[in-house]
Design an enzyme around this catalytic site. Structure first.
Site, mmCIF file in Angstrom:
data_model
loop_
_atom_site.group_PDB
_atom_site.id
_atom_site.type_symbol
_atom_site.label_atom_id
_atom_site.label_comp_id
_atom_site.label_asym_id
_atom_site.label_seq_id
_atom_site.Cartn_x
_atom_site.Cartn_y
_atom_site.Cartn_z
ATOM 1 N N CYS B 35 0.872 -1.060 -0.021
ATOM 2 C CA CYS B 35 0.019 0.063 -0.058
ATOM 3 C C CYS B 35 0.796 1.185 -0.128
ATOM 4 O O CYS B 35 0.467 2.433 -0.441
ATOM 5 C CB CYS B 35 -1.037 0.206 1.308
ATOM 6 S SG CYS B 35 -2.091 -1.336 1.469
ATOM 7 N N ASP B 37 2.764 2.345 2.797
ATOM 8 C CA ASP B 37 2.804 3.015 4.216
ATOM 9 C C ASP B 37 2.913 2.022 5.209
ATOM 10 O O ASP B 37 1.805 0.937 5.195
ATOM 11 C CB ASP B 37 2.002 4.166 4.695
ATOM 12 C CG ASP B 37 0.475 4.058 3.724
ATOM 13 O OD1 ASP B 37 0.006 5.278 3.601
ATOM 14 O OD2 ASP B 37 -0.015 3.104 3.776
ATOM 15 N N CYS B 104 -4.030 7.979 6.723
ATOM 16 C CA CYS B 104 -2.738 8.292 7.394
ATOM 17 C C CYS B 104 -2.607 8.454 8.806
ATOM 18 O O CYS B 104 -2.082 7.811 9.692
ATOM 19 C CB CYS B 104 -1.764 9.350 6.891
ATOM 20 S SG CYS B 104 -1.422 9.217 4.921
#
Lengths: 396, 143
Positions: B35, B37, B104
């Site tokens: 992905c 991250d 995030c």
């Protein structure tokens, strides 16, 4: 220090082009379709631009259609050839897995309309395809082959004249998206057996919002934009004359300087590639030889591209990446995946597309900056820690 | 760059608490390389207080900034407070994130929860399974 290294995204409009455009906004602003002198002067300028564009590409003026840019030209070329084929019961199209989205998304649309699309796989890392791959994929019902001239991400240049010859021998329409190539490589559509070619002005120091489609005489175009009878009835809308004139002048300037620019860029590109190759666990994307003189594209293991771009921006360097975070989707660039880069590595990609005014000291500054930013990001990356500690295997 | 707030850029450019704690009392890791991250959180805990916290992140600017801000928000705080840290609090402390970057902040919340879960598990301490799901994972990858 400010270094613009994203010329594949767009370029600075050249002073010559800007100066050439101004009269067509200030004084010769008439509509080319109008009868009075204001209009007729504009009409003369429009047809003069068409002849000059045709002269550069090696075709007839009537084979040049002005559009809003490369995407529109790609859409119109592909849809036109597809519909022409469909009339004869030919509903198969051949392309590659590394095309621009203007091509791929148009092909997806056609697939939903019942066309069958063959996307040729490319060679790992180089991203190349061969003319014999195209020949082997040809069928009785193939209506169109569309292969880009040069790749916008990895810079690979495709064997267009060989593919053109194959298509001509089999009487199949051949379109090339030459947005990254026109103005950077010498192109002659007749010699290279190209039936249709898309180009965009802002990739060669022309203005935004204007492009052209070369379409060989005898290929009947389907309208994408309906309305007035401009462009021989094939593209409605009042002509963007300042843009068209600016594009023509910019292309003449770019083509006149191709050799000089190439001689300037090739050693600098080599220096940049050599410098970035010294960064451990990095790898060049695209072919080493058959490559645009301006393009350098690397993957760096253990880091993510968006943070790399932001930190390079802090150092005054404008570049681009194929990471998911910069594309706005969950997947990294389809081009990097197609050349065999796995997701983890594709997220850490960097594209530098250098321009004519770049200097050797700029190149050294880029190398030094990229090396320090990559090292900095690796030092905070849990993936890098695992790689270094042997908990994860290096891919590059 | 107008994409991010000044706060995000500050935490991205000067991330707080970067690094690893060799003798950490708890470690949490979420996300995956596919992905783009991964966040790893290291905690040093004394008397139910987070006395030190460090992070390592592989990811975009907002992932690094979210990790940095999340560690700032829990440093010196009791475990109970860290357990209640939400992604919304991280986002607000950063003066907002672009819509497509909200995940995030979710990852930052989950990384901390994953570390707390590690601490509770190592020390055989019962914890609230509603606050720490059994399967702490990067949600957006599995949409």
């Amino acid at each position: 220090m400010k270094i613009y290294a994203d010329n594949a995204a767009t370029t600075r409009t050249s002073r010559t082009a800007i100066d050439a455009m101004i009269p067509y906004m200030e004084s010769i602003y008439g509509n080319p379709s109008s009868l009075y002198e204001f209009g007729q002067e504009a009409k003369v300028a429009l047809e003069d631009a068409r002849s000059r564009m045709a002269n550069i590409l090696g075709c007839e003026p009537r084979e040049i259609l002005f559009t809003s840019g490369g995407s529109e030209a790609d859409n119109q070329a592909i849809i036109s050839a597809a519909y022409l084929g469909a009339k004869k019961g030919k509903k198969h199209i051949i392309s590659t897995s590394v095309e621009h989205h203007a091509v791929l998304h148009t092909l997806n649309k056609l697939a939903k309309e019942g066309f069958e699309i063959t996307l040729l796989p490319v060679e790992p890392i180089t991203g190349l395809i061969t003319a014999s791959q195209v020949e082997a994929a040809l069928r009785e019902d193939t209506a169109l082959v569309t292969v880009m001239y040069a790749n916008n991400e990895i810079g690979t240049i495709y064997p267009i004249s060989e593919i053109g010859a194959v298509c001509k021998a089999h009487d199949v329409i051949f379109h090339t998206d030459a947005v990254q190539a026109v103005g950077h490589i010498n192109i002659n559509v007749k010699e290279e057996n190209i039936d249709m070619l898309s180009l965009s002005a802002h990739k060669f120091h022309g203005p935004r919002g204007v492009g052209a489609l070369y379409c060989r005489r005898g290929i009947n175009l389907t309208n994408i934009i309906e309305g007035g009878a401009q462009e021989r009835g094939k593209r409605a809308g009042t002509e963007n004359l300042p843009g068209i004139v600016g594009m023509t002048v910019a292309l003449e300037e770019a083509v006149a300087n191709i050799e000089k620019t190439t001689c300037h860029l090739l050693p600098l590109r080599a220096r940049l590639i050599a410098g970035l190759s010294k960064i451990p666990h990095s790898s060049l994307n695209g072919d080493k030889v058959s490559r645009l003189p301006s393009n350098v594209n690397f993957c760096f293991e253990g880091i993510e591209g968006e943070s790399l771009l932001l930190l390079l921006d802090d150092k005054g360097i404008a570049a681009s990446s194929g990471s998911a975070c910069t594309s706005g989707s969950l997947d990294p660039s389809h081009v990097l995946l197609a050349i065999g880069r796995v997701h983890d590595v594709a997220h850490g990609s960097l594209r530098l597309s250098i321009g004519e005014d770049i200097t050797e000291s700029d190149i050294d500054y880029i190398i030094e900056s990229v090396a320090s930013v990559v090292e900095y990001l690796r030092n905070m990356s849990p993936i890098w820690r695992d790689l270094v500690n042997g908990k994860r295997e290096f891919i590059l | 760059m107008a994409l991010y707030s000044d706060k995000v850029m500050d935490h991205f450019r000067n991330p707080r608490n970067v690094g690893a704690i060799e003798d950490a009392d708890a470690i949490g890791e979420v996300g995956n390389a596919k992905c783009g991250d991964i966040m790893k959180i290291y905690l040093k805990i004394e008397n139910d207080i987070i006395v030190d916290v460090k992070f390592e992140t592989f990811g975009c600017g907002s992932a690094i900034a979210s990790s940095s801000m999340a560690t700032e928000l829990i440093k010196g705080k009791p475990l109970s407070e860290a357990l209640n840290l939400t992604n919304k609090a991280v986002t607000e402390a950063l003066d907002g994130l672009p819509a497509h970057k909200i995940h995030c902040s979710v990852l930052a919340e989950q990384a901390i929860k994953s570390a707390l879960k590690d601490y509770y598990t190592r020390n055989n301490i019962e914890y609230d399974h509603d606050l720490i799901p059994d399967d702490v994972e990067c949600a957006h990858c599995h949409d």
